[in-house]
Write an enzyme that holds these catalytic residues in place. Sequence first.
Site, PDB file in Angstrom:
ATOM      1  CG  ASP A   1      -6.025  -9.435  -7.898  1.00  0.00           C
ATOM      2  OD1 ASP A   1      -6.681  -9.958  -8.918  1.00  0.00           O
ATOM      3  OD2 ASP A   1      -5.756  -8.397  -7.559  1.00  0.00           O
TER       4      ASP A   1
ATOM      5  CE  LYS B   1      -2.376  -0.624  -4.273  1.00  0.00           C
ATOM      6  NZ  LYS B   1      -2.575  -2.172  -4.177  1.00  0.00           N
TER       7      LYS B   1
ATOM      8  CB  SER C   1      -0.959   4.758 -13.031  1.00  0.00           C
ATOM      9  OG  SER C   1      -2.137   5.416 -12.866  1.00  0.00           O
ATOM     10  CB  ALA C   2      -4.292   0.340 -11.284  1.00  0.00           C
ATOM     11  CB  SER C   3      -9.157   1.787 -11.931  1.00  0.00           C
ATOM     12  OG  SER C   3      -9.291   0.599 -11.129  1.00  0.00           O
TER      13      SER C   3
ATOM     14  CB  ALA D   1      -3.644   2.701  -5.542  1.00  0.00           C
ATOM     15  CD  GLN D   2      -0.230   8.120  -9.040  1.00  0.00           C
ATOM     16  OE1 GLN D   2      -0.645   8.146 -10.311  1.00  0.00           O
ATOM     17  NE2 GLN D   2       0.531   9.183  -8.921  1.00  0.00           N
ATOM     18  CB  VAL D   3       3.078   1.790  -6.994  1.00  0.00           C
ATOM     19  CG1 VAL D   3       4.655   1.547  -6.249  1.00  0.00           C
ATOM     20  CG2 VAL D   3       1.969   1.095  -6.877  1.00  0.00           C
TER      21      VAL D   3
ATOM     22  CG  LEU E   1       8.012   2.220  -9.472  1.00  0.00           C
ATOM     23  CD1 LEU E   1       8.261   1.274  -8.355  1.00  0.00           C
ATOM     24  CD2 LEU E   1       8.986   2.123 -10.612  1.00  0.00           C
TER      25      LEU E   1
END
Length: 534
Positions: free
Chosen positions: A288, A153, A133-135, A137-139, A131
């Site tokens: 955050d 996650k 993606s980041a530095s 983790a991804q989901v 769904l």
Amino acid sequence: MKLLAVRRLFRIQRVVIRYRLDDLLFALPLPWFLLAVRYVLPWRWFPRKQLELSRGARLRLALQDLGPIFIKFGQILSTRRDLLPEDIADELMLLQDRVPPFDSQQSMKLIEEQLGKKISEVFSRFDVDPLASASVAQVHAAQLKTGEEVVVKVIRPGLKPIIGQDLAWLFILARAAERFSADARLLHPVDVVADYEKTIYDELDLLREAANASQLKRNFEGSPLLYVPQVYWDWCRPKVLVMERIYGVQVTDLATLADQRTDMKMLAERGVEIFFTQVFRDSFFHADMHPGNIFVSTVNPWSPQYIAIDCGIVGSLTPEDQDYLARNLFAFFKRDYRRVAQLHIDSGWVPAETKLNEFEAAIRTVCEPIFEKPLKDISFGQVLMRLFQTARRFNMEVQPQLVLLQKTLLNIEGLGRQLYPDLDLWNTAQPFLERWMRERMSPKTVLGNLHSQMEQLPHLANMTRDLLERMSQPHAKDPAPPWKKRKDDWFLRLLGAAHLVGGVMLAIGGPLNQLGHWPAGIMVAVGVYLIVRR
């Protein structure tokens, strides 16, 4: 040095040269022997292409080129507006933590290793394409065997060695800056990198994030203000987090919110109320709260409810910090700058030997122009930032919890005014703060605090002896750090409570009542003084 680390160093060097960051470095007031280094750097011997970019844009593009760890560092650095020039902070705010997803087979393998089960044993459906993606983790979207729609996650594999190498180079650069630049020392670069190190390693532990989400959900259970997705603890591990999947409108999607006739004024005001509820009622706040982590429920748009995700970064305040923060805000909006200065000293945020008159004058000089604006246009976040910038000139200790709070307030405030431009933050927050202050001083709260202090009475004799021993030491002349000052204040209040209770008991009768009531009066007076003293 390992080959990988050397290759990383060359990569950093190429990026520095490409974006001419060395020009920014040598523009600083460095010692002569460091400035002389520019004449022996080979790439400075030849003409270089001019970059029609601001210094902030060059730094932002360089961080983007260096990859996700530097991107995230830049994002965190962008919240430290008390440390950075405004043009650089504005550019760093544009950094986007978007990286390509890693291979889904790797993701599924890691999930199975963490859960100790096959994907098909836990999930009736698992979407291979992520769904998001980041530095870090991804989901993936999925459905549990029990029917619940969830998101999974997963931490990126092989991150720790990369983070370790990048942090090592960041620390080297920070220490060099602190050693050779007086201006850099004022910014505490080593402390900034150390804060980042803690933050990034905390984000690698998804059990910590799950615990934060559970706490926040419990704090707002049944609330119309905020909904936090359910954590499925049976399937949570250090590198895997399984949570309820939520469906809502991203808070920045103003067109969709308008189409469903959302009450935008109420939505903006509820954002402010959520912030102050977290900070002052719960002393536990989501730190955050950028737009990517906030959604709005599609149910009841006339009474909109926020949905919060990604609780990897949270903050908390001590009761003392809560009290001083509330009093600071009230004093500031009354333009009582002497009170603001005194509160900073009393709280231990600036050294006790700070000259009150000079500090008051500095605060007035910086903050008075703010009141040229209408009250509804005054930014709470800017107020705190200006106060922290001024206090830093007077050697204010870095307060990580206040930095997180200021960052969160800036996010909430900016978001609120995006939703409803006429949002009056002070009038929205003032009733909440006044109610909190009244409750804090209510007889019920005072008696509750007295009861908790009375529980320490059995230890009073030992604590008294320890305090007297510390006071008798020759080195006791050294000024106490803020945390120790607060502990001593707490001890003196406890001693005052003991005197107060002892005096009351003596007054109503006891083995010494033949002496009359004057000893009881003295004990009560001493007790009251020790409890209410500042």
